[in-house]
Scaffold this motif. Sequence first.
Motif, PDB file in Angstrom:
ATOM      1  N   SER A 233      79.437  11.722 -77.462  1.00  0.00           N
ATOM      2  CA  SER A 233      78.506  11.372 -76.380  1.00  0.00           C
ATOM      3  C   SER A 233      78.775  12.133 -75.097  1.00  0.00           C
ATOM      4  O   SER A 233      77.952  12.094 -74.169  1.00  0.00           O
ATOM      5  CB  SER A 233      78.564   9.862 -76.109  1.00  0.00           C
ATOM      6  N   GLU A 234      79.898  12.825 -75.016  1.00  0.00           N
ATOM      7  CA  GLU A 234      80.179  13.631 -73.830  1.00  0.00           C
ATOM      8  C   GLU A 234      79.092  14.678 -73.597  1.00  0.00           C
ATOM      9  O   GLU A 234      78.853  15.086 -72.455  1.00  0.00           O
ATOM     10  CB  GLU A 234      81.549  14.299 -73.961  1.00  0.00           C
ATOM     11  N   LEU A 235      78.407  15.097 -74.663  1.00  0.00           N
ATOM     12  CA  LEU A 235      77.308  16.054 -74.504  1.00  0.00           C
ATOM     13  C   LEU A 235      76.157  15.409 -73.735  1.00  0.00           C
ATOM     14  O   LEU A 235      75.659  15.982 -72.756  1.00  0.00           O
ATOM     15  CB  LEU A 235      76.821  16.537 -75.869  1.00  0.00           C
ATOM     16  N   TYR A 236      75.743  14.220 -74.153  1.00  0.00           N
ATOM     17  CA  TYR A 236      74.656  13.541 -73.454  1.00  0.00           C
ATOM     18  C   TYR A 236      75.083  13.129 -72.045  1.00  0.00           C
ATOM     19  O   TYR A 236      74.283  13.146 -71.116  1.00  0.00           O
ATOM     20  CB  TYR A 236      74.206  12.312 -74.240  1.00  0.00           C
ATOM     21  N   ASP A 237      76.348  12.765 -71.883  1.00  0.00           N
ATOM     22  CA  ASP A 237      76.852  12.406 -70.554  1.00  0.00           C
ATOM     23  C   ASP A 237      76.729  13.585 -69.596  1.00  0.00           C
ATOM     24  O   ASP A 237      76.317  13.426 -68.440  1.00  0.00           O
ATOM     25  CB  ASP A 237      78.311  11.955 -70.636  1.00  0.00           C
ATOM     26  N   TYR A 238      77.093  14.778 -70.085  1.00  0.00           N
ATOM     27  CA  TYR A 238      76.994  15.975 -69.250  1.00  0.00           C
ATOM     28  C   TYR A 238      75.534  16.244 -68.880  1.00  0.00           C
ATOM     29  O   TYR A 238      75.211  16.517 -67.712  1.00  0.00           O
ATOM     30  CB  TYR A 238      77.566  17.192 -69.979  1.00  0.00           C
ATOM     31  N   ASN A 242      73.709  15.960 -65.070  1.00  0.00           N
ATOM     32  CA  ASN A 242      73.222  17.195 -64.460  1.00  0.00           C
ATOM     33  C   ASN A 242      71.691  17.302 -64.522  1.00  0.00           C
ATOM     34  O   ASN A 242      71.133  18.395 -64.355  1.00  0.00           O
ATOM     35  CB  ASN A 242      73.860  18.405 -65.146  1.00  0.00           C
ATOM     36  N   ASN A 243      71.051  16.155 -64.751  1.00  0.00           N
ATOM     37  CA  ASN A 243      69.582  16.075 -64.782  1.00  0.00           C
ATOM     38  C   ASN A 243      68.974  17.031 -65.797  1.00  0.00           C
ATOM     39  O   ASN A 243      67.922  17.633 -65.567  1.00  0.00           O
ATOM     40  CB  ASN A 243      69.000  16.357 -63.386  1.00  0.00           C
ATOM     41  N   LYS A 244      69.633  17.157 -66.944  1.00  0.00           N
ATOM     42  CA  LYS A 244      69.126  17.985 -68.034  1.00  0.00           C
ATOM     43  C   LYS A 244      68.507  17.087 -69.111  1.00  0.00           C
ATOM     44  O   LYS A 244      68.558  15.863 -69.018  1.00  0.00           O
ATOM     45  CB  LYS A 244      70.254  18.831 -68.624  1.00  0.00           C
ATOM     46  N   SER A 245      67.953  17.710 -70.141  1.00  0.00           N
ATOM     47  CA  SER A 245      67.204  16.965 -71.148  1.00  0.00           C
ATOM     48  C   SER A 245      67.963  16.831 -72.457  1.00  0.00           C
ATOM     49  O   SER A 245      68.746  17.709 -72.832  1.00  0.00           O
ATOM     50  CB  SER A 245      65.864  17.668 -71.418  1.00  0.00           C
ATOM     51  N   ILE A 246      67.692  15.717 -73.154  1.00  0.00           N
ATOM     52  CA  ILE A 246      68.313  15.493 -74.453  1.00  0.00           C
ATOM     53  C   ILE A 246      67.239  15.285 -75.511  1.00  0.00           C
ATOM     54  O   ILE A 246      66.152  14.774 -75.239  1.00  0.00           O
ATOM     55  CB  ILE A 246      69.276  14.284 -74.438  1.00  0.00           C
ATOM     56  N   PHE A 247      67.555  15.715 -76.729  1.00  0.00           N
ATOM     57  CA  PHE A 247      66.763  15.397 -77.902  1.00  0.00           C
ATOM     58  C   PHE A 247      67.557  14.357 -78.686  1.00  0.00           C
ATOM     59  O   PHE A 247      68.787  14.420 -78.733  1.00  0.00           O
ATOM     60  CB  PHE A 247      66.540  16.641 -78.758  1.00  0.00           C
ATOM     61  N   LEU A 248      66.870  13.413 -79.293  1.00  0.00           N
ATOM     62  CA  LEU A 248      67.623  12.380 -79.999  1.00  0.00           C
ATOM     63  C   LEU A 248      66.861  11.815 -81.185  1.00  0.00           C
ATOM     64  O   LEU A 248      65.629  11.916 -81.275  1.00  0.00           O
ATOM     65  CB  LEU A 248      68.019  11.249 -79.043  1.00  0.00           C
ATOM     66  N   ASN A 249      67.626  11.251 -82.088  1.00  0.00           N
ATOM     67  CA  ASN A 249      67.108  10.542 -83.250  1.00  0.00           C
ATOM     68  C   ASN A 249      66.965   9.081 -82.851  1.00  0.00           C
ATOM     69  O   ASN A 249      67.951   8.348 -82.785  1.00  0.00           O
ATOM     70  CB  ASN A 249      68.074  10.706 -84.421  1.00  0.00           C
ATOM     71  N   ALA A 250      65.751   8.647 -82.572  1.00  0.00           N
ATOM     72  CA  ALA A 250      65.526   7.278 -82.094  1.00  0.00           C
ATOM     73  C   ALA A 250      65.742   6.237 -83.176  1.00  0.00           C
ATOM     74  O   ALA A 250      65.735   5.034 -82.890  1.00  0.00           O
ATOM     75  CB  ALA A 250      64.110   7.159 -81.534  1.00  0.00           C
ATOM     76  N   ASP A 251      65.952   6.669 -84.423  1.00  0.00           N
ATOM     77  CA  ASP A 251      66.236   5.729 -85.512  1.00  0.00           C
ATOM     78  C   ASP A 251      67.729   5.513 -85.710  1.00  0.00           C
ATOM     79  O   ASP A 251      68.133   4.593 -86.424  1.00  0.00           O
ATOM     80  CB  ASP A 251      65.630   6.233 -86.834  1.00  0.00           C
ATOM     81  N   ASP A 252      68.540   6.373 -85.110  1.00  0.00           N
ATOM     82  CA  ASP A 252      69.985   6.230 -85.247  1.00  0.00           C
ATOM     83  C   ASP A 252      70.439   4.982 -84.486  1.00  0.00           C
ATOM     84  O   ASP A 252      70.177   4.859 -83.289  1.00  0.00           O
ATOM     85  CB  ASP A 252      70.693   7.464 -84.676  1.00  0.00           C
ATOM     86  N   PRO A 253      71.100   4.041 -85.160  1.00  0.00           N
ATOM     87  CA  PRO A 253      71.442   2.769 -84.500  1.00  0.00           C
ATOM     88  C   PRO A 253      72.339   2.920 -83.281  1.00  0.00           C
ATOM     89  O   PRO A 253      72.218   2.141 -82.326  1.00  0.00           O
ATOM     90  CB  PRO A 253      72.148   1.978 -85.611  1.00  0.00           C
TER      91      PRO A 253
END
Length: 465
Positions: A233-238, A242-253
């Motif tokens: 999760s350090e990737l998403y935290d970064y 820094n007001n950057k964007s994330i892609f994610l799997n919304a089905d992942d619990p």
Amino acid sequence: MVLNQKQKTKQLEEKKLNNFSLYELKKAPFLRGFFFIFDFMNIQDLHSAFLANPSISTDTRKIKENDIFFALKGDNFNGNTYAQKALEKGASMVVIDEEEFYVDDRTILVNDVLKSLQLLANFHRKQCKAQVISLTGSNGKTTTKELINAVLSKAYKTIATKGNLNNHIGVPLTLLTIQPDTEIAIVEMGANHLKEIEFLCKIAEPDFGYITNFGKAHLEGFGGVEGVIKGKSELYDYLTSNNKSIFLNADDPIQKNKLNTYTKRFGFSSEDPKYYTIQLLDAQPFVNLLVEDINIETNLIGAYNFSNCCAAIIMAKYFNVEMHEIKEALEEYTPDNNRSQIINTNGHYIILDAYNANPSSMKVALENFNSLEKDRKILILGDMFELGESAKEEHQSISDLAKSLNFEQVILVGENFYLTNNHFIKLRSFHDLKAYLKENSLPSKSSILIKGSRGMALERVLDLI
């Protein structure tokens, strides 16, 4: 006038303070044999030299003409000792951090070669126009990276991590392959302990990121599953900080529980209509999916590859790649390098998945193999590494799962699997497996899953069957 060492050192420091160029320092007659301290203040000079010869090597066995050789160190080698050889083989310059290995004015002496490589990569990344997409996760990183590259390269000039060069050395080397015309760089990040992804983010400064999943990988370094979640999760935290964007799997619990903490997010789901919808149609054996009423038939085996395809699709949609190009890219992609490869040999149907293994990937691989409409299913499984104190429990768990699925034959290879409690064929080493298969042929026309950690190198089994 002949200068003594103290006077030479003073002159060198004065030149550094006056911000002389790297080339002026290299040409200075008093430099030969003395230590030039390289730091961020003159990283631009090294970058200028790199732009003149934009190719890096860390291995003299693979060096090419005009490469810049960075003399990295490891537990069992010291790259400084190869500086002379690198120049003899055609390197334009060598970067070292032990002055005794200074060769001539093609040598750059620095405090720390690795740090210099990382600083150079970060500086280069800042000068380039390319947008950087970073991805990490416990399983599927390399396949997902290649799928993303496949779809985005239909519309953009891209570069991507070669193989699995995804650590504190591999990430800088990847960044240094960004060209002036590169539009998107896909950078894979691996980690086996906390703060590693955070550190790699500081080097790559990604604009976007994606985490494939959180599984039981590198438990020894992360200290357990919770450590894995925190570390990845350090990737998403970064990105969020820094007001950057994330892609994610919304089905992942696990990711689902954090959705509200991510503001600039772009997700996919087969369940939640708030996100981009993609449906898995089947995986018998290849992933077949439906998106925007378009059927995409891939060459990827296993339902576990569905989310990897989805990640590539959501990024392609974000970057406005045409749907027909997405379909074309995914259907053209064929896995290689021991990752879920389908091989037909001597009448056998073989799934070679010997690229790597951990409890999470092993579990889904066995379940997927069990679901295939095939006869005479045989498992050849190798040890899973880096599990620390969990090794005994996790190997027994996989053994129990294999037993519950009633495969025709199970062969376990490695010290950890050898100690499991079951009635399977258990062998301590690949050498023992080789001897066993010489004496015992596998049933004809079998379906065989071969899976184990990279260190087991189970792809060698192909030569035996």
